[in-house]
Design a protein around this motif. Structure first.
Motif, PDB file in Angstrom:
ATOM      1  N   GLN A   1      52.142  31.735  41.074  1.00  0.00           N
ATOM      2  CA  GLN A   1      52.642  32.373  39.855  1.00  0.00           C
ATOM      3  C   GLN A   1      51.971  31.812  38.609  1.00  0.00           C
TER       4      GLN A   1
ATOM      5  N   ARG B   1      48.417  33.271  38.380  1.00  0.00           N
ATOM      6  CA  ARG B   1      48.297  34.729  38.289  1.00  0.00           C
ATOM      7  C   ARG B   1      47.762  35.190  36.931  1.00  0.00           C
TER       8      ARG B   1
ATOM      9  N   GLN C   1      43.992  34.540  36.810  1.00  0.00           N
ATOM     10  CA  GLN C   1      43.245  35.455  37.679  1.00  0.00           C
ATOM     11  C   GLN C   1      43.170  36.855  37.064  1.00  0.00           C
ATOM     12  N   HIS C   2      44.278  37.279  36.468  1.00  0.00           N
ATOM     13  CA  HIS C   2      44.290  38.596  35.824  1.00  0.00           C
ATOM     14  C   HIS C   2      43.321  38.619  34.636  1.00  0.00           C
TER      15      HIS C   2
END
Length: 165
Positions: free
Chosen positions: A50, A53, A56-57
């Motif tokens: 989490q 994330r 990475q986005h």
């Protein structure tokens, strides 16, 4: 007579071997500790995923942005503005650098350098993300900036573990 008494005795019978169920209390304790350890490990892995994330986005968005630039769909100034916005969002929301909200020009570049641990933004190609991007004709060397931004995203991914651990 004594021999008669010995004859009257029955043979020795061994008791039935204990079964595997129910296990001894030590095995119950070991099973409980194993389940607790697995739950804690799974929670830690999920929290790490989490935390990473947003990074990475942001990296995927940057790769799309760079691909659009290379394809000629966006101009160099648009590329600089959008990459700067992406970095600012990443710094604030993923890395917890809330002073990045008000930072601009040299302060902003210094924050990026501090996070990266190098001077690629204040003295290198990252200087384009300061106030230089607002000039009428910014001299943008995007090809020199691209590896620096990739390095920043890689560093940000590792930093999310340190920041939120």
């Amino acid at each position: 007579m004594e021999s008669d008494l010995l004859q009257q005795l029955r043979d020795i019978h061994l008791p039935v071997a204990p079964g595997w169920w129910p296990p001894a209390p030590g095995w119950w304790l070991l099973a409980l500790l194993t389940v607790v350890a697995m739950v804690l490990l799974l929670r830690r892995i999920l929290r790490r995923v989490q935390r990473q994330r947003p990074v990475q986005h942001a990296r995927r968005l940057y790769q799309q942005l760079y691909a659009d630039y290379r394809a000629g769909l966006i101009s160099p100034p648009d590329y600089l503005h959008q990459s700067n916005e992406l970095l600012k969002r990443l710094m604030i929301f993923a890395l917890g650098e809330y002073q990045a909200r008000k930072a601009n020009d040299d302060q902003w570049l210094a924050l990026l350098d501090k996070q990266l641990g190098a001077d690629g933004f204040t003295r290198g190609p990252g200087k384009l993300l300061g106030n230089q991007r607002f000039r009428a004709d910014p001299q943008a060397d995007i090809e020199a900036l691209h590896p620096l931004l990739l390095k920043f995203f890689a560093h940000a991914r590792a930093a999310t573990d340190r920041v939120n651990a």
